[in-house]
Design a protein around this motif. Structure first.
Motif, PDB file in Angstrom:
ATOM      1  N   SER A 160     -11.438 -28.954  57.370  1.00 33.94           N
ATOM      2  CA  SER A 160     -11.686 -27.630  56.819  1.00 33.94           C
ATOM      3  C   SER A 160     -12.228 -26.685  57.889  1.00 33.94           C
ATOM      4  O   SER A 160     -11.874 -25.499  57.937  1.00 33.94           O
ATOM      5  N   PHE A 161     -13.075 -27.225  58.751  1.00 30.67           N
ATOM      6  CA  PHE A 161     -13.629 -26.427  59.846  1.00 30.67           C
ATOM      7  C   PHE A 161     -12.512 -25.937  60.765  1.00 30.67           C
ATOM      8  O   PHE A 161     -12.449 -24.751  61.121  1.00 30.67           O
ATOM      9  N   ALA A 162     -11.627 -26.849  61.166  1.00 33.33           N
ATOM     10  CA  ALA A 162     -10.543 -26.477  62.077  1.00 33.33           C
ATOM     11  C   ALA A 162      -9.615 -25.451  61.435  1.00 33.33           C
ATOM     12  O   ALA A 162      -9.173 -24.498  62.098  1.00 33.33           O
ATOM     13  N   GLU A 163      -9.310 -25.621  60.151  1.00 34.74           N
ATOM     14  CA  GLU A 163      -8.426 -24.682  59.464  1.00 34.74           C
ATOM     15  C   GLU A 163      -9.070 -23.294  59.345  1.00 34.74           C
ATOM     16  O   GLU A 163      -8.410 -22.268  59.553  1.00 34.74           O
ATOM     17  N   ALA A 164     -10.359 -23.259  59.010  1.00 31.14           N
ATOM     18  CA  ALA A 164     -11.051 -21.975  58.893  1.00 31.14           C
ATOM     19  C   ALA A 164     -11.113 -21.259  60.240  1.00 31.14           C
ATOM     20  O   ALA A 164     -10.889 -20.040  60.330  1.00 31.14           O
ATOM     21  N   ALA A 165     -11.384 -22.021  61.304  1.00 28.29           N
ATOM     22  CA  ALA A 165     -11.438 -21.421  62.641  1.00 28.29           C
ATOM     23  C   ALA A 165     -10.083 -20.856  63.030  1.00 28.29           C
ATOM     24  O   ALA A 165      -9.995 -19.776  63.639  1.00 28.29           O
ATOM     25  N   ARG A 166      -9.000 -21.561  62.684  1.00 25.63           N
ATOM     26  CA  ARG A 166      -7.657 -21.083  63.009  1.00 25.63           C
ATOM     27  C   ARG A 166      -7.335 -19.805  62.226  1.00 25.63           C
ATOM     28  O   ARG A 166      -6.800 -18.843  62.791  1.00 25.63           O
ATOM     29  N   HIS A 208     -19.175 -17.330  66.687  1.00 27.96           N
ATOM     30  CA  HIS A 208     -20.011 -18.496  66.983  1.00 27.96           C
ATOM     31  C   HIS A 208     -19.451 -19.687  66.233  1.00 27.96           C
ATOM     32  O   HIS A 208     -19.032 -19.557  65.080  1.00 27.96           O
ATOM     33  N   ARG A 209     -19.434 -20.829  66.919  1.00 26.53           N
ATOM     34  CA  ARG A 209     -18.940 -22.047  66.246  1.00 26.53           C
ATOM     35  C   ARG A 209     -19.720 -23.260  66.726  1.00 26.53           C
ATOM     36  O   ARG A 209     -20.039 -23.368  67.910  1.00 26.53           O
ATOM     37  N   GLU A 210     -20.036 -24.148  65.787  1.00 29.05           N
ATOM     38  CA  GLU A 210     -20.717 -25.411  66.097  1.00 29.05           C
ATOM     39  C   GLU A 210     -19.977 -26.528  65.381  1.00 29.05           C
ATOM     40  O   GLU A 210     -20.287 -26.845  64.229  1.00 29.05           O
ATOM     41  N   PRO A 211     -18.990 -27.133  66.048  1.00 24.25           N
ATOM     42  CA  PRO A 211     -18.179 -28.175  65.394  1.00 24.25           C
ATOM     43  C   PRO A 211     -18.999 -29.333  64.845  1.00 24.25           C
ATOM     44  O   PRO A 211     -18.677 -29.858  63.775  1.00 24.25           O
ATOM     45  N   ASP A 212     -20.050 -29.720  65.590  1.00 24.79           N
ATOM     46  CA  ASP A 212     -20.848 -30.859  65.129  1.00 24.79           C
ATOM     47  C   ASP A 212     -21.530 -30.577  63.799  1.00 24.79           C
ATOM     48  O   ASP A 212     -21.765 -31.497  63.011  1.00 24.79           O
ATOM     49  N   ARG A 213     -21.847 -29.303  63.567  1.00 30.74           N
ATOM     50  CA  ARG A 213     -22.519 -28.921  62.311  1.00 30.74           C
ATOM     51  C   ARG A 213     -21.554 -28.306  61.314  1.00 30.74           C
ATOM     52  O   ARG A 213     -21.963 -27.879  60.233  1.00 30.74           O
ATOM     53  N   LEU A 214     -20.278 -28.215  61.706  1.00 27.36           N
ATOM     54  CA  LEU A 214     -19.226 -27.642  60.841  1.00 27.36           C
ATOM     55  C   LEU A 214     -19.534 -26.193  60.474  1.00 27.36           C
ATOM     56  O   LEU A 214     -19.229 -25.733  59.373  1.00 27.36           O
ATOM     57  N   GLU A 215     -20.116 -25.445  61.437  1.00 25.13           N
ATOM     58  CA  GLU A 215     -20.542 -24.078  61.168  1.00 25.13           C
ATOM     59  C   GLU A 215     -19.740 -23.070  61.980  1.00 25.13           C
ATOM     60  O   GLU A 215     -19.460 -23.272  63.172  1.00 25.13           O
ATOM     61  N   LEU A 216     -19.384 -21.964  61.316  1.00 22.18           N
ATOM     62  CA  LEU A 216     -18.696 -20.837  61.937  1.00 22.18           C
ATOM     63  C   LEU A 216     -19.432 -19.565  61.585  1.00 22.18           C
ATOM     64  O   LEU A 216     -20.098 -19.483  60.546  1.00 22.18           O
ATOM     65  N   ALA A 217     -19.314 -18.546  62.441  1.00 19.08           N
ATOM     66  CA  ALA A 217     -19.895 -17.244  62.122  1.00 19.08           C
ATOM     67  C   ALA A 217     -18.907 -16.156  62.520  1.00 19.08           C
ATOM     68  O   ALA A 217     -18.224 -16.258  63.542  1.00 19.08           O
ATOM     69  N   ASP A 251     -11.066 -19.784  53.460  1.00 15.39           N
ATOM     70  CA  ASP A 251     -10.939 -20.897  52.505  1.00 15.39           C
ATOM     71  C   ASP A 251     -10.106 -20.449  51.304  1.00 15.39           C
ATOM     72  O   ASP A 251     -10.620 -20.276  50.198  1.00 15.39           O
ATOM     73  N   PRO A 252      -8.804 -20.262  51.519  1.00 10.03           N
ATOM     74  CA  PRO A 252      -7.979 -19.690  50.453  1.00 10.03           C
ATOM     75  C   PRO A 252      -7.882 -20.558  49.195  1.00 10.03           C
ATOM     76  O   PRO A 252      -7.744 -20.028  48.084  1.00 10.03           O
ATOM     77  N   ASP A 253      -7.941 -21.879  49.350  1.00 10.81           N
ATOM     78  CA  ASP A 253      -7.851 -22.734  48.163  1.00 10.81           C
ATOM     79  C   ASP A 253      -9.221 -23.061  47.571  1.00 10.81           C
ATOM     80  O   ASP A 253      -9.323 -23.789  46.581  1.00 10.81           O
ATOM     81  N   ARG A 254     -10.291 -22.535  48.213  1.00  7.84           N
ATOM     82  CA  ARG A 254     -11.665 -22.682  47.720  1.00  7.84           C
ATOM     83  C   ARG A 254     -12.097 -24.140  47.574  1.00  7.84           C
ATOM     84  O   ARG A 254     -12.843 -24.509  46.670  1.00  7.84           O
ATOM     85  N   ARG A 255     -11.678 -24.949  48.543  1.00  9.53           N
ATOM     86  CA  ARG A 255     -12.074 -26.356  48.538  1.00  9.53           C
ATOM     87  C   ARG A 255     -12.806 -26.765  49.815  1.00  9.53           C
ATOM     88  O   ARG A 255     -13.490 -27.785  49.824  1.00  9.53           O
ATOM     89  N   GLY A 256     -12.669 -25.984  50.892  1.00  6.22           N
ATOM     90  CA  GLY A 256     -13.219 -26.397  52.170  1.00  6.22           C
ATOM     91  C   GLY A 256     -14.597 -25.843  52.495  1.00  6.22           C
ATOM     92  O   GLY A 256     -15.274 -26.338  53.403  1.00  6.22           O
ATOM     93  N   LEU A 257     -15.039 -24.823  51.773  1.00  9.79           N
ATOM     94  CA  LEU A 257     -16.314 -24.176  52.070  1.00  9.79           C
ATOM     95  C   LEU A 257     -17.457 -24.830  51.307  1.00  9.79           C
ATOM     96  O   LEU A 257     -17.428 -24.911  50.079  1.00  9.79           O
ATOM     97  N   ALA A 258     -18.466 -25.300  52.050  1.00  6.12           N
ATOM     98  CA  ALA A 258     -19.635 -25.906  51.412  1.00  6.12           C
ATOM     99  C   ALA A 258     -20.644 -24.839  51.010  1.00  6.12           C
ATOM    100  O   ALA A 258     -21.187 -24.861  49.903  1.00  6.12           O
TER     101      ALA A 258
END
Length: 320
Positions: A242-248, A256-265, A283-290
């Motif tokens: 989900s992190f990789a898809e959101a970043a793309r 800002h991105r922290e892959p280890d923490r799965l965080e994007l800004a 997160d178009p399908d509303r399944r990847g965002l925590a």
């Protein structure tokens, strides 16, 4: 120079070899205020302070302190100022009290006046109990407080603090912040240089952001944040996919991105409709965002905006 200005520079310039350390710096510091020079290493902060304290001569422009030209009226300037540099100018083998009494005599106090003033300052800076100890036994925070106390022996109307809290622990830094606020409350004009964004935010009435020897922007912390900062939408994704898809999907908007923490800004103006669009894009399908958080602009954002691109920062002086 206006009557309400304690410090003023107009088109101030200084070169070392072929490098322009200051390039047309113009600023004005109101009496009784705290003014912060903020910028990365090499921005020209210390050079500005050295010129204002008459320790260096500008190559061009004008600088005045309390209405006195720092080149033509050096003696008058020095009578009304004090400087606390990046390194405490203390004699390690003397006690704290002996250091202050010696410096009191150097600024023209009588022996009795130097003793009284030293005792008052030791009390004021919470050093009375350590006044009889040699300075070599002091902690870093105690040394900085003693150095600041020494800079007030002559009761200056303007004090220059060059990165006063560098290397201090959080408690010592907080103590010095309280002293600076107390000085300003007593009517002393304080001009400080710092690389600590929180320090400038907490202390300064006005902030000048220097970059490459030029004034990139000037204003209160709130004004700078509103003009140059941006809200941030911070996203925490559920898993690496989900992190990789959101970043793309977000692409160049990611700040800002922290892959280890799965965080994007991503930057945003804070508008609700824009935030909804960004959430749908990430997160178009509303399944990847925590979870997500919208944060207001900070001086960190201002600093990165103004100093991240030298060409942009040098293009114009932005006053607010």
């Amino acid at each position: 120079m206006t009557e309400t200005a304690a410090v003023e520079t107009v088109d101030l310039g200084k070169r070392f070899g072929g490098v322009a350390v200051l390039d047309g710096l113009t600023m004005r510091v109101a009496r009784g205020s705290v003014y912060a020079l903020l910028g990365p290493n090499g921005a020209g902060k210390t050079t500005t302070v050295r010129i204002l304290a008459t320790l260096a001569v500008p190559d061009g422009g004008v600088a005045r302190v309390n209405g006195h030209d720092v080149v033509r009226d050096r003696r008058r300037v020095r009578r009304s100022i004090s400087l606390a540099g990046q390194h405490a100018a203390l004699d390690d083998q003397q006690t704290g009290s002996e250091n202050l009494r010696m410096m009191g005599r150097l600024v023209g106090l009588s022996p009795a006046a130097a003793r009284r003033r030293s005792a008052d300052l030791l009390e004021r800076f919470d050093l009375a109990a350590a006044g009889g100890r040699r300075v070599v036994t002091y902690s870093g925070g105690m040394r900085r407080r003693l150095d600041l106390a020494a800079s007030l022996l002559g009761e200056p109307s303007v004090i220059f603090l060059d990165e006063p809290t560098t290397g201090l622990d959080p408690r010592s830094r907080q103590s010095l912040w309280e002293v600076v606020a107390e000085l300003a409350g007593a009517g002393v004009t304080v001009l400080l240089t710092t690389q600590y964004l929180e320090e400038a935010d907490r202390l300064a009435d006005r902030i000048a952001v220097l970059h490459g020897g030029r004034l990139a922007a000037e204003g209160s912390a709130g004004e700078l944040k509103r003009r140059f900062g941006a809200h941030r939408l911070e996203l925490t994704m559920r898993d690496a996919r989900s992190f990789a898809e959101a970043a793309r999907r977000l692409g160049d908007r990611v700040t800002h991105r922290e892959p280890d923490r799965l965080e994007l800004a991503v930057g945003t103006g804070g508008d609700a409709a824009e935030i909804r669009r960004l959430l749908d894009q990430a997160d178009p399908d509303r399944r990847g965002l925590a979870r997500f958080v919208v944060r207001e602009a900070t001086l960190d954002d201002v600093f990165l905006t103004l100093t991240g691109d030298p060409v942009t920062a040098h293009r114009e002086v932005a006053r607010v």
